[in-house]
Design an enzyme around this catalytic site. Sequence first.
Site, PDB file in Angstrom:
ATOM      1  N   LYS A 197      36.434  49.768  52.025  1.00 16.60           N
ATOM      2  CA  LYS A 197      36.049  49.459  50.634  1.00 16.60           C
ATOM      3  C   LYS A 197      34.821  48.536  50.616  1.00 16.60           C
ATOM      4  CE  LYS A 197      36.177  48.663  46.228  1.00 16.60           C
ATOM      5  NZ  LYS A 197      35.740  49.670  45.273  1.00 16.60           N
ATOM      6  N   CYS A 251      31.511  44.815  41.622  1.00 22.88           N
ATOM      7  CA  CYS A 251      31.808  45.406  42.945  1.00 22.88           C
ATOM      8  C   CYS A 251      30.642  45.218  43.914  1.00 22.88           C
ATOM      9  CB  CYS A 251      32.130  46.891  42.798  1.00 22.88           C
ATOM     10  SG  CYS A 251      33.793  47.166  42.162  1.00 22.88           S
TER      11      CYS A 251
HETATM   12  N1  LIG Z   1      37.436  47.573  37.845  1.00 20.13           N
HETATM   13  C1  LIG Z   1      36.944  48.356  38.781  1.00 20.13           C
HETATM   14  O1  LIG Z   1      36.116  49.231  38.513  1.00 20.13           O
HETATM   15  C2  LIG Z   1      37.400  48.223  40.219  1.00 20.13           C
HETATM   16  C3  LIG Z   1      37.062  49.237  41.113  1.00 20.13           C
HETATM   17  C4  LIG Z   1      37.524  49.146  42.414  1.00 20.13           C
HETATM   18  C5  LIG Z   1      38.287  48.048  42.810  1.00 20.13           C
HETATM   19  N2  LIG Z   1      38.592  47.071  41.907  1.00 20.13           N
HETATM   20  C6  LIG Z   1      39.411  45.965  42.384  1.00 20.13           C
HETATM   21  O2  LIG Z   1      40.722  46.091  41.827  1.00 20.13           O
HETATM   22  C7  LIG Z   1      41.280  44.790  41.603  1.00 20.13           C
HETATM   23  C8  LIG Z   1      41.693  44.657  40.153  1.00 20.13           C
HETATM   24  O3  LIG Z   1      40.509  44.779  39.377  1.00 20.13           O
HETATM   25  P1  LIG Z   1      40.566  45.013  37.807  1.00 20.13           P
HETATM   26  O4  LIG Z   1      39.187  45.389  37.417  1.00 20.13           O
HETATM   27  O5  LIG Z   1      41.714  45.885  37.450  1.00 20.13           O
HETATM   28  O6  LIG Z   1      40.867  43.524  37.320  1.00 20.13           O
HETATM   29  P2  LIG Z   1      41.271  43.032  35.852  1.00 20.13           P
HETATM   30  O7  LIG Z   1      40.856  41.630  35.754  1.00 20.13           O
HETATM   31  O8  LIG Z   1      40.842  44.039  34.841  1.00 20.13           O
HETATM   32  O9  LIG Z   1      42.878  43.113  35.869  1.00 20.13           O
HETATM   33  C9  LIG Z   1      43.692  42.324  36.660  1.00 20.13           C
HETATM   34  C10 LIG Z   1      44.950  41.952  35.884  1.00 20.13           C
HETATM   35  O10 LIG Z   1      45.828  41.240  36.750  1.00 20.13           O
HETATM   36  C11 LIG Z   1      46.493  40.261  35.976  1.00 20.13           C
HETATM   37  N3  LIG Z   1      47.061  39.252  36.886  1.00 20.13           N
HETATM   38  C12 LIG Z   1      46.468  38.170  37.450  1.00 20.13           C
HETATM   39  N4  LIG Z   1      47.326  37.547  38.252  1.00 20.13           N
HETATM   40  C13 LIG Z   1      48.499  38.228  38.203  1.00 20.13           C
HETATM   41  C14 LIG Z   1      49.760  38.070  38.830  1.00 20.13           C
HETATM   42  N5  LIG Z   1      49.994  37.067  39.679  1.00 20.13           N
HETATM   43  N6  LIG Z   1      50.735  38.958  38.530  1.00 20.13           N
HETATM   44  C15 LIG Z   1      50.515  39.975  37.675  1.00 20.13           C
HETATM   45  N7  LIG Z   1      49.336  40.172  37.052  1.00 20.13           N
HETATM   46  C16 LIG Z   1      48.344  39.310  37.328  1.00 20.13           C
HETATM   47  C17 LIG Z   1      45.423  39.750  35.048  1.00 20.13           C
HETATM   48  O11 LIG Z   1      45.986  39.112  33.913  1.00 20.13           O
HETATM   49  C18 LIG Z   1      44.687  41.045  34.695  1.00 20.13           C
HETATM   50  O12 LIG Z   1      45.201  41.649  33.516  1.00 20.13           O
HETATM   51  C19 LIG Z   1      40.206  43.795  42.048  1.00 20.13           C
HETATM   52  O13 LIG Z   1      40.427  43.429  43.369  1.00 20.13           O
HETATM   53  C20 LIG Z   1      38.928  44.601  41.944  1.00 20.13           C
HETATM   54  O14 LIG Z   1      37.939  44.102  42.793  1.00 20.13           O
HETATM   55  C21 LIG Z   1      38.175  47.146  40.622  1.00 20.13           C
END
Ligand SMILES: NC(=O)c1ccc[n+]([C@@H]2O[C@H](COP(=O)([O-])OP(=O)(O)OC[C@H]3O[C@@H](n4cnc5c(N)ncnc54)[C@H](O)[C@@H]3O)[C@@H](O)[C@H]2O)c1
Length: 397
Positions: A197, A251
């Site tokens: 990744k 990212c």
């Molecule tokens: N958004 C993208 O396009 C994308 C793409 C690839 C990878 N990622 C990766 O995926 C992961 C999540 O990204 P995202 O964009 O969904 O983030 P986001 O911030 O949209 O969502 C994360 C959620 O997790 C919740 N959260 C925080 N701590 C928590 C806990 N202890 N228990 C339960 N919920 C909790 C937050 O309140 C939030 O709603 C990250 O590592 C990101 O780098 C994101």
Amino acid sequence: MMGLGYIGLPTAALIAGKKTMVNGVDVNPKVVNTINQGKVHIVEPDLEEAVSKAVNEGFLKAHLEPKEADAYLIVVPTPFKEKNEPDISYVEAATKAILPLLKEGDLYIIESTSPIGTTEKMKDFIFGARPELDGKIHMAYCPERVLPGNVMYELVHNDRVIGGIDKASTEKAVAFYSEYVDGKLHHTNARTAEMCKLVENSSRDVQIAFANELSLICDKADINVWELIELANKHPRVNILQPGCGVGGHCIAVDPYFIVSDYPMESKIIGTAREINNYKSFWCAEKVQTEKLKFELEHGYKPRVALMGLAFKPNIDDLRESPAKYIVQKVLQNVNNEEYFIVEPNIESHHIFKLTDYSEAFKKADIVVYLVAHDEFKELPRDSSKKILDFCGILSR
Ligand SMILES: NC(=O)c1ccc[n+]([C@@H]2O[C@H](COP(=O)([O-])OP(=O)(O)OC[C@H]3O[C@@H](n4cnc5c(N)ncnc54)[C@H](O)[C@@H]3O)[C@@H](O)[C@H]2O)c1
């Protein structure tokens, strides 16, 4: 599903759509309440429909606290701290929350973008606290590589890289994803999957840095970089990307630091690419200042300046880590009675910047600075008497 954000919620909706019961967990009560009403808190095509259906049919329910399950997916944020070090405290907190619920035969998967070794760290943490489970639960890492705006399609059709802490874990995780994903599922180990990744995004960053470096050289050498790249790409084995005003988003502008922070001596190109892409934004802001001063010297009055675009890439409303936003902020630090028009056609308002319509800003400005190649800007007149600073190649598209 631990975390119901941009990735966790669509994934939860996809799995629930296949009539598997999903307990979604989020620490944010607003998120939990919204989802339980069958609504969504994020903008993503087709997501609301999928969530509403899953909630109404009883296959998706959101909670503030985790519920016992057979598979746990960790999809929480992994931002970086000061000094660009990755912060895995959310992964740790989510893992700690499910620790008392884990039982023999369970599957634990991290999807959050994570530094190398995170899955092994969580393994040590879980088996340290629950030694009776050692060797009895399966653990794997499976990164997400969807494109925002096309998530519901890509979740199903993209290939996935799946790496367990052992062979049995990899196989169990592959069997899990095979229920929901049509793309190919590639087997590996956890460390390789974590690195994969980070490398995907670092690769883009390095290639963009090369294009940005060329743009700096060409500016000094009085060569049109867009024409240069188009010509160089006529070579059958050359494919240079387009330069811009930097690199943004959550990212590509973030993940390379997860490698550099742990392997600083070995990751010279990756680290330098980050520096070049950051420097390009600084350079653009300096260019605007210089043009402003030149204009004033030539015309004897202060120019009106249009700053076109705030998003981190064309035709989206996402300003996270946006180089355009950084440039606008930097330029506005040196305001000296000039008038500025800030433009972002993809958002209605901003809590800091007063936004102006793009055609009005263009009409009124003496200097037009193209920061993001939004489609709207391509319609604006080209043969004008205005000074144009084109950092995103809008005049060459
Ligand atoms: N958004 C993208 O396009 C994308 C793409 C690839 C990878 N990622 C990766 O995926 C992961 C999540 O990204 P995202 O964009 O969904 O983030 P986001 O911030 O949209 O969502 C994360 C959620 O997790 C919740 N959260 C925080 N701590 C928590 C806990 N202890 N228990 C339960 N919920 C909790 C937050 O309140 C939030 O709603 C990250 O590592 C990101 O780098 C994101």
